[in-house]
Design an enzyme around this catalytic site. Structure first.
Site, mmCIF file in Angstrom:
data_model
loop_
_atom_site.group_PDB
_atom_site.id
_atom_site.type_symbol
_atom_site.label_atom_id
_atom_site.label_comp_id
_atom_site.label_asym_id
_atom_site.label_seq_id
_atom_site.Cartn_x
_atom_site.Cartn_y
_atom_site.Cartn_z
ATOM 1 N N LYS A 32 0.324 -8.311 -1.407
ATOM 2 C CA LYS A 32 1.466 -7.986 -0.547
ATOM 3 C C LYS A 32 2.120 -9.286 -0.074
ATOM 4 C CE LYS A 32 2.211 -4.344 2.869
ATOM 5 N NZ LYS A 32 1.581 -3.600 3.965
HETATM 6 O O1 G3P Z 1 3.503 0.085 6.072
HETATM 7 C C1 G3P Z 1 4.020 -0.732 7.085
HETATM 8 C C2 G3P Z 1 3.454 -0.307 8.343
HETATM 9 O O2 G3P Z 1 2.144 -0.707 8.478
HETATM 10 C C3 G3P Z 1 4.246 -0.562 9.547
HETATM 11 O O3 G3P Z 1 4.167 0.601 10.238
HETATM 12 O O4 G3P Z 1 4.252 2.022 12.192
HETATM 13 O O5 G3P Z 1 3.744 -0.435 12.420
HETATM 14 O O6 G3P Z 1 6.032 0.341 11.826
HETATM 15 P P1 G3P Z 1 4.573 0.622 11.772
#
Ligand code: G3P
Length: 218
Positions: free
Chosen positions: A87
Site C-alpha cells: 500500500k
Molecule cells: O480504507 C481506509 C480506511 O481505513 C479509512 O477509513 O473510516 O478511517 O475513514 P476511515
C-alpha cells in the site's frame, strides 16, 4: 464485487472469513495502532497472521515517504507473503514507487485518494488497486460516491486494469451504492457487510415458518 474487511483485528477478520464471503483485508498504520501492534517485527508478524487467516489479498502500508524508503519497505513487505499487496500513499514519490513495483510485477494499492485526477495518475503508474476514501469525503460535505462514479467512467473510457477499491466505507448503504456504481472492491468494517443480511421481513417470515412447522408437528 470483492469484499475486503478494513481492520487489523484478528477476531473480526476470522468472523468475516467464516461467513464465507471475504476476499481480502486492508490495514493501515492507524488500524495497526488501534490493535496495539507496534514495532516493525510485530507489525510484520501480524501481517503474516492475517495472511494465514484469509485466502485473499492483504494490503500492507509502507511508512516511508521517500522513493528509496518506499521501495525498500515495499520489497520487504512483498517478500513476507504472496498475499501481500503493498500500500503506497498518493504522493509524488508514491507515484514513482507504484511504477517501480508495477514494472516488477509487485502488486500495489494506492491509498489516500480523494480525487479523480489522483486516481487517473495511479492507474497510469500501474497500481493494482486504487483506494478512494469515500467516508472521509462525506465527512467534509463532499459526495464520496460521486468520486467512485467519476473514476469508474475514466477507467472504463480507457480500459485501465486498475481495480477501484472503495475505501473508508462506513456503512451498508455505502456498500450497496458502490455495487450499483460498479466499484470492483469495497473495504469496510464487519458491520457494513453484516448489515447486508438484515431485513425485518426475513425475521418475521422465519418466525412464522417455524411456528407453523411446530403446530403441524406436535
Ligand atoms: O480504507 C481506509 C480506511 O481505513 C479509512 O477509513 O473510516 O478511517 O475513514 P476511515
Amino acid at each position: 464485487m470483492k469484499f475486503f474487511i478494513d481492520t487489523a483485528n484478528l477476531d473480526q477478520i476470522k468472523e468475516a472469513q467464516d461467513l464465507g464471503v471475504l476476499d481480502g483485508v486492508t490495514t493501515n498504520p492507524s488500524l495497526m495502532a488501534k490493535e496495539g501492534i507496534t514495532g516493525k517485527d510485530n507489525i510484520f508478524k501480524h501481517y503474516n497472521r492475517i495472511c494465514e487467516l484469509v485466502d485473499g489479498d492483504v494490503s500492507a502500508e509502507v511508512i516511508a515517504t521517500d522513493f528509496e524508503g518506499m521501495i525498500k519497505e515495499g520489497e520487504e513487505l512483498a517478500e513476507l507473503h504472496e498475499q501481500i499487496v503493498v500500500k503506497i500513499p498518493m504522493i509524488k514519490e508514491g507515484v514513482k514507487a507504484l511504477k517501480y513495483f508495477s514494472d516488477r510485477g509487485i502488486r500495489t494499492n494506492c491509498t489516500l485518494v480523494f480525487s479523480a485526477g489522483q486516481a487517473l495518475l495511479a492507474a497510469k503508474a500501474g497500481a493494482t488497486y486504487v483506494s478512494p476514501f469515500i467516508g472521509r469525503l462525506d465527512d467534509i460535505s463532499t459526495d464520496g460516491l460521486n468520486l467512485i462514479a467519476e473514476i469508474r467512467l475514466i477507467y472504463d473510457n480507457y480500459e485501465f486494469d486498475t481495480q477501484i477499491l472503495a475505501a473508508s466505507v462506513r456503512h451498508t448503504m455505502h456498500v450497496l451504492e458502490c455495487a450499483k456504481i460498479g466499484a470492483d472492491v469495497m473495504t469496510g468494517p464487519l458491520s457494513s457487510i453484516e448489515g447486508l443480511l438484515k431485513h425485518p421481513l426475513t425475521d418475521i417470515g422465519l418466525e412464522k415458518f417455524l411456528a407453523d412447522y411446530k403446530k403441524g408437528n406436535q
